[in-house]
Write a protein that holds these residues in place. Structure first.
Motif, PDB file in Angstrom:
ATOM      1  N   ILE A  74      16.986  15.416  -3.984  1.00  0.00           N
ATOM      2  CA  ILE A  74      15.018  16.045  -4.216  1.00  0.00           C
ATOM      3  C   ILE A  74      14.548  14.897  -3.989  1.00  0.00           C
ATOM      4  O   ILE A  74      13.459  14.973  -3.061  1.00  0.00           O
ATOM      5  N   ARG A  75      14.591  14.140  -4.814  1.00  0.00           N
ATOM      6  CA  ARG A  75      13.871  12.755  -4.345  1.00  0.00           C
ATOM      7  C   ARG A  75      13.835  11.958  -3.189  1.00  0.00           C
ATOM      8  O   ARG A  75      13.226  11.519  -2.310  1.00  0.00           O
ATOM      9  N   GLN A  76      14.898  12.217  -2.707  1.00  0.00           N
ATOM     10  CA  GLN A  76      14.926  11.398  -1.141  1.00  0.00           C
ATOM     11  C   GLN A  76      14.524  12.292  -0.373  1.00  0.00           C
ATOM     12  O   GLN A  76      13.391  11.904   0.458  1.00  0.00           O
ATOM     13  N   VAL A  77      14.654  13.425  -0.626  1.00  0.00           N
ATOM     14  CA  VAL A  77      14.026  14.672   0.142  1.00  0.00           C
ATOM     15  C   VAL A  77      12.471  14.383   0.372  1.00  0.00           C
ATOM     16  O   VAL A  77      11.894  14.048   1.708  1.00  0.00           O
ATOM     17  N   LEU A  78      11.638  14.249  -0.228  1.00  0.00           N
ATOM     18  CA  LEU A  78      10.291  14.253  -0.778  1.00  0.00           C
ATOM     19  C   LEU A  78       9.973  12.957  -0.891  1.00  0.00           C
ATOM     20  O   LEU A  78       8.820  12.727   0.258  1.00  0.00           O
ATOM     21  N   LYS A  79      10.535  12.031  -1.026  1.00  0.00           N
ATOM     22  CA  LYS A  79      10.126  10.803   0.276  1.00  0.00           C
ATOM     23  C   LYS A  79       9.665  10.929   1.472  1.00  0.00           C
ATOM     24  O   LYS A  79       8.924  10.176   2.117  1.00  0.00           O
ATOM     25  N   ARG A  80      11.431  11.024   1.826  1.00  0.00           N
ATOM     26  CA  ARG A  80      11.327  11.499   3.843  1.00  0.00           C
ATOM     27  C   ARG A  80       9.924  12.186   4.285  1.00  0.00           C
ATOM     28  O   ARG A  80       9.559  11.280   4.742  1.00  0.00           O
ATOM     29  N   PHE A  81       9.907  12.833   3.638  1.00  0.00           N
ATOM     30  CA  PHE A  81       9.066  13.946   4.021  1.00  0.00           C
ATOM     31  C   PHE A  81       7.382  13.180   3.787  1.00  0.00           C
ATOM     32  O   PHE A  81       6.787  13.487   5.237  1.00  0.00           O
ATOM     33  N   ALA A  82       7.394  12.769   2.394  1.00  0.00           N
ATOM     34  CA  ALA A  82       5.378  12.156   2.994  1.00  0.00           C
ATOM     35  C   ALA A  82       5.413  11.040   2.561  1.00  0.00           C
ATOM     36  O   ALA A  82       4.896  10.218   3.544  1.00  0.00           O
ATOM     37  N   ASP A  83       7.152   9.986   3.358  1.00  0.00           N
ATOM     38  CA  ASP A  83       6.566   8.878   3.945  1.00  0.00           C
ATOM     39  C   ASP A  83       6.004   9.156   5.902  1.00  0.00           C
ATOM     40  O   ASP A  83       5.769   8.815   6.574  1.00  0.00           O
ATOM     41  N   SER A  84       7.279  10.368   6.412  1.00  0.00           N
ATOM     42  CA  SER A  84       6.978  10.991   8.074  1.00  0.00           C
ATOM     43  C   SER A  84       5.511  11.289   7.943  1.00  0.00           C
ATOM     44  O   SER A  84       4.927  10.863   8.710  1.00  0.00           O
ATOM     45  N   GLU A  85       5.522  11.844   6.984  1.00  0.00           N
ATOM     46  CA  GLU A  85       3.427  12.609   7.129  1.00  0.00           C
ATOM     47  C   GLU A  85       2.552  11.366   7.083  1.00  0.00           C
ATOM     48  O   GLU A  85       1.597  11.554   7.340  1.00  0.00           O
ATOM     49  N   LYS A  86       2.699  10.520   5.837  1.00  0.00           N
ATOM     50  CA  LYS A  86       1.897   9.227   6.251  1.00  0.00           C
ATOM     51  C   LYS A  86       1.288   8.477   8.054  1.00  0.00           C
ATOM     52  O   LYS A  86       1.063   8.373   7.678  1.00  0.00           O
ATOM     53  N   ARG A  87       2.901   8.934   8.482  1.00  0.00           N
ATOM     54  CA  ARG A  87       3.039   8.132   9.140  1.00  0.00           C
ATOM     55  C   ARG A  87       2.371   8.551  10.389  1.00  0.00           C
ATOM     56  O   ARG A  87       1.741   8.774  11.039  1.00  0.00           O
ATOM     57  N   ARG A  88       2.689   9.945  10.598  1.00  0.00           N
ATOM     58  CA  ARG A  88       1.746  10.844  11.348  1.00  0.00           C
ATOM     59  C   ARG A  88       0.503  11.293  11.184  1.00  0.00           C
ATOM     60  O   ARG A  88      -0.293  10.778  11.882  1.00  0.00           O
ATOM     61  N   ILE A  89       0.103  11.074  10.058  1.00  0.00           N
ATOM     62  CA  ILE A  89      -1.412  11.100  10.088  1.00  0.00           C
ATOM     63  C   ILE A  89      -1.833   9.651   9.915  1.00  0.00           C
ATOM     64  O   ILE A  89      -3.144   9.830  10.943  1.00  0.00           O
ATOM     65  N   LEU A  90      -1.361   8.886   9.865  1.00  0.00           N
ATOM     66  CA  LEU A  90      -1.747   7.194  10.100  1.00  0.00           C
ATOM     67  C   LEU A  90      -2.454   6.870  11.712  1.00  0.00           C
ATOM     68  O   LEU A  90      -2.915   6.834  12.624  1.00  0.00           O
ATOM     69  N   ARG A  91      -1.166   7.832  13.010  1.00  0.00           N
ATOM     70  CA  ARG A  91      -1.101   7.844  13.858  1.00  0.00           C
ATOM     71  C   ARG A  91      -2.056   8.607  14.660  1.00  0.00           C
ATOM     72  O   ARG A  91      -2.663   8.115  15.758  1.00  0.00           O
ATOM     73  N   GLU A  92      -1.285  10.198  13.979  1.00  0.00           N
ATOM     74  CA  GLU A  92      -3.516  10.377  14.546  1.00  0.00           C
ATOM     75  C   GLU A  92      -4.800  10.422  13.962  1.00  0.00           C
ATOM     76  O   GLU A  92      -5.474   9.724  15.476  1.00  0.00           O
TER      77      GLU A  92
END
Length: 115
Positions: free
Chosen positions: A71-89
C-alpha cells in the motif's frame, strides 16, 4: 589482498550468511518510534473496504511482500505520478504564457517605427 572472512559484511549482503530459516525470529524488543523515525514513517489510521484490503493482501502475497508495504508503494507511485503531471501542466502553462508574451503584437514586438 587476503581471503575474505566468512562472516564479513559482504557475506551478509550477498546472502551466504543469515538467510537460513532456522536463524529467523521475530524481535520482541522493537522500538516502534525508533523504527518509524529511521524509516521516515508516520503511523496513520485509514478505513478501507475489506475487499480492497483482501486484494492488496493477495497481490502482496504473490509478490512476496506484506500488504502494508505494498500500500505504501502504491501511494508513493500515485503521489509521484501526480506531482509529475502537475509539474508538466504548470510547465506547459508557463511556456504558453511566455510564448504569448513574445508574440503579442500589442507588446511592441514586430511594430516598425515610422518617421
Amino acid at each position: 589482498m587476503g581471503k575474505k572472512i566468512v562472516g564479513s559484511p559482504e557475506a551478509w549482503e550477498e546472502g551466504s550468511l543469515g538467510r537460513e530459516e532456522e536463524f529467523v525470529r521475530v524481535s520482541k524488543n522493537v522500538d516502534d518510534a525508533a523504527l518509524n523515525e529511521a524509516g521516515g514513517l508516520q503511523p496513520i489510521s485509514i478505513r478501507l473496504q475489506k475487499s480492497l484490503i483482501e486484494d492488496f493482501k493477495m497481490i502482496a502475497d504473490i509478490n512476496g511482500i506484506g500488504y502494508q508495504p505494498l500500500i505504501r508503494q502504491v501511494l508513493k507511485r500515485f503521489a509521484d505520478s501526480e506531482k509529475r503531471r502537475i509539474l508538466r501542466e504548470k510547465s506547459a502553462d508557463m511556456r504558453a504564457l511566455d510564448d504569448d508574451n513574445h508574440h503579442d503584437p500589442d507588446k511592441g514586438e514586430g511594430k516598425k517605427a515610422y518617421g
